[in-house]
Scaffold this active site. Structure first.
Site: not given
Length: 441
Positions: A36, A126, A151, A154, A212, A258, A261, A268
Site C-alpha cells: 500500500k 472511530t 472524522e 462519506r 461521531k 430518507l 432501499g 463504518c
C-alpha cells in the site's frame, strides 16, 4: 506550516494525509502494509475515491507528501494523526482496538522525550467512548498531549468532506495548559479551513468520541425508519418516495437520508452502531440504546426483503433462473464491498439456486479477490444478457441512466427490482418492464 504524520493509510488516513498536504503542510503517511505504501508513494490510491489520485500525484510531486512503513521516520512530527481501522470484533459486537493500541504503542516508543513544544497526538479513528482518556495516559508518559479529532467522511466524497467539512470537532484534555496547546496546534493545522468560517466545536474527550458514534447512530436510525415505512407502503399500496418527500419538508425531520432501499452497509455504519451498543452495555447504559438493535434488524431485514420481492415478482422459480445484479460496492463512487447489501443479496439469491451475474463500475476486482465464488462480469451487457430479472442494488449513475428499451432487447424477461429506488419507474414501465421498487408497489 507543520510537519504532520498520519498513521494508517486506508480510506481515512490516505485521504487525510493527501488533504493535509494540499493545505500546505509537510506530511508523512505511515502504514505497515508495504505494498500500500509503495502505491501511495507512486501517487496512486490502492482504492477508488474520486479526486484522491490527483491530490496524491500533485503533493507527492511537490515533495509535501511522503509515505513510510517505519515509525522512526515520523518521530519528529509536530502533530501525529492516528487514523487506523477499528473493525468489529470477531467474537462480539464491540470495536476491535488492536490496531489503535498497536499504533499508539509503536508511536509512543519513538517519541522524543524532550521537546521545546510537546508533540500532539490527534485521534481520528472511530473508537468507543473512554478510549481517549486511556490513551492520554500512555502518551503523557512520553511528554505528548492527546486530542480527539473525529472524522465525518462519506466514501465517494471523502476529499470534499476533508477540505470543506461542515464542522471540525476537538476533544481536548482536562488540564488547561494541555488543552490550550492542543487547540493551538490543531488551529494551525486547520488554519485555512477555519479562515473559511467552518464551525469549530471544542469539547472534552468523551463528547468528541460520542459526536461521531451518535451521528452514525442517528443517520442509521433515519435510514432504517424510512425502510420500515417502505415495507408498510408495500403492504398498503402507498408510495414511499412520495411519503418521504412529504415528511422531508418538515424542517424538524429534513429530506436527507430518507431514500428507501436495501439499507446501509460499508465498513463504518453497521459496525459503528453495534460497537456503540456494546460500549453502552459495558457502561451500564445499554437500555438507552436498545432501539438501535431494532435499527440494525430493520437494516438486515431489507436485504431479505429484496430477495422476497424478486421471488414474488418472477414468473418462474428462482432455481435455475439467471439474475443480473448491477452493483457490488456498498454505495456508488466507491469500490468498498465491506458489508455490501448488494453482495449479501446476490449471495442469498445464489443460495436459492439462481445463477447470479454481478457487475460494478469499480468493485469487480475486489469481489473477485475477496469472494472468488461469486460469478463476476465486467460490463452491464454481460450481466443482463438473457437474464430473467435485473436487480439494481447500487445506485451508480451508469445504472440510473440505463436505456430501458435497449436493455429490454437483451434480457429474457423484463423484470427489474430497483433496490435503491433510483430508476425512473414510469420510463421503465412505458418500455414494457415490470418495475418493482422498495415501497413503491
Amino acid at each position: 506550516m507543520k510537519l504532520i504524520s498520519v498513521i494508517g493509510c486506508g480510506y481515512l488516513g490516505a485521504v487525510h494525509a493527501a488533504c493535509m498536504a494540499e493545505l500546505g503542510h509537510t506530511v508523512i503517511g505511515l502504514d505497515t502494509d508495504t505494498e500500500k505504501i509503495a502505491e501511495l508513494a507512486a501517487g496512486r490510491a490502492p482504492f477508488y475515491e474520486p479526486g484522491l489520485n490527483e491530490l496524491l500525484e500533485r503533493n507527492v510531486a511537490a515533495g509535501r507528501l511522503k509515505f513510510t512503513s517505519k515509525y522512526r521516520d515520523i518521530a519528529d512530527a509536530d502533530v501525529h494523526f492516528i487514523a487506523v481501522g477499528t473493525p468489529q470484533l470477531a467474537t462480539g459486537e464491540g470495536a476491535d482496538l488492536r490496531f489503535v493500541d498497536a499504533a499508539s504503542d509503536a508511536l509512543a516508543a519513538v517519541l522524543p522525550r524532550h521537546r521545546k513544544v510537546a508533540p500532539l497526538i490527534a485521534g481520528k479513528s472511530t473508537v468507543p467512548v473512554g478510549t481517549a482518556s486511556r490513551l492520554a495516559k500512555l502518551f503523557g508518559k512520553r511528554g505528548a498531549v492527546l486530542a480527539w479529532n473525529p472524522e465525518f467522511l462519506r466514501e465517494g466524497f471523502a476529499v470534499k468532506d476533508t477540505l470543506s467539512p461542515d464542522r471540525i470537532v476537538y476533544g481536548l484534555p482536562e488540564k488547561k495548559s494541555e488543552a490550550k496547546l492542543a487547540e493551538k496546534l490543531l488551529d494551525e493545522v486547520y488554519a485555512r479551513l477555519l479562515d473559511e468560517d467552518i464551525p469549530k466545536i471544542t469539547a472534552d474527550y468523551a463528547t468528541a468520541e460520542l459526536v461521531k458514534t451518535s451521528a452514525n447512530a442517528f443517520l442509521a436510525t433515519k435510514i432504517s425508519f424510512i425502510n420500515a415505512m417502505a415495507e408498510l407502503c408495500d403492504a398498503t399500496g402507498a408510495d414511499v418516495t412520495t411519503l418521504a418527500k412529504a415528511i422531508g419538508h418538515d424542517d424538524r425531520i429534513g429530506k436527507k437520508f430518507l431514500r428507501a432501499g436495501v439499507g446501509f452497509g460499508g465498513g463504518c455504519l453497521p459496525k459503528d452502531i453495534r460497537a456503540f451498543i456494546a460500549r453502552a452495555e459495558e457502561l451500564g447504559a445499554g437500555r438507552s440504546l436498545e432501539f438501535l438493535r431494532n435499527v440494525d434488524a430493520v437494516n438486515s431485514r431489507q436485504r431479505m426483503r429484496a430477495v422476497e420481492l424478486l421471488q414474488e415478482s418472477l414468473d418462474r422459480p428462482l432455481e435455475g433462473a439467471t439474475i443480473a445484479v448491477l452493483g457490488a460496492a456498498f454505495k456508488p463512487d466507491s469500490d468498498d464491498i465491506r458489508d455490501s447489501p448488494a453482495l449479501d443479496i446476490a449471495a442469498k439469491v445464489a443460495e436459492l439456486g439462481a445463477t447470479v451475474r454481478v457487475t460494478d463500475p469499480q468493485a469487480v476486482d475486489n469481489v473477485r479477490r475477496r469472494q472468488p465464488e461469486r460469478l463476476v462480469v465486467d460490463t452491464v451487457d454481460e450481466a443482463i444478457e438473457g437474464a430473467d430479472a435485473v436487480m439494481v442494488l447500487t445506485e451508480w449513475k451508469e445504472y440510473r441512466k440505463l436505456n430501458p428499451k435497449r436493455v429490454g432487447k437483451q434480457v429474457a424477461n423484463k423484470l427489474v427490482i430497483d433496490g435503491r429506488n433510483c430508476l425512473e419507474q414510469g420510463e421503465w414501465r412505458d418500455a414494457g418492464w415490470q418495475y418493482v421498487g422498495m415501497g413503491r408497489r
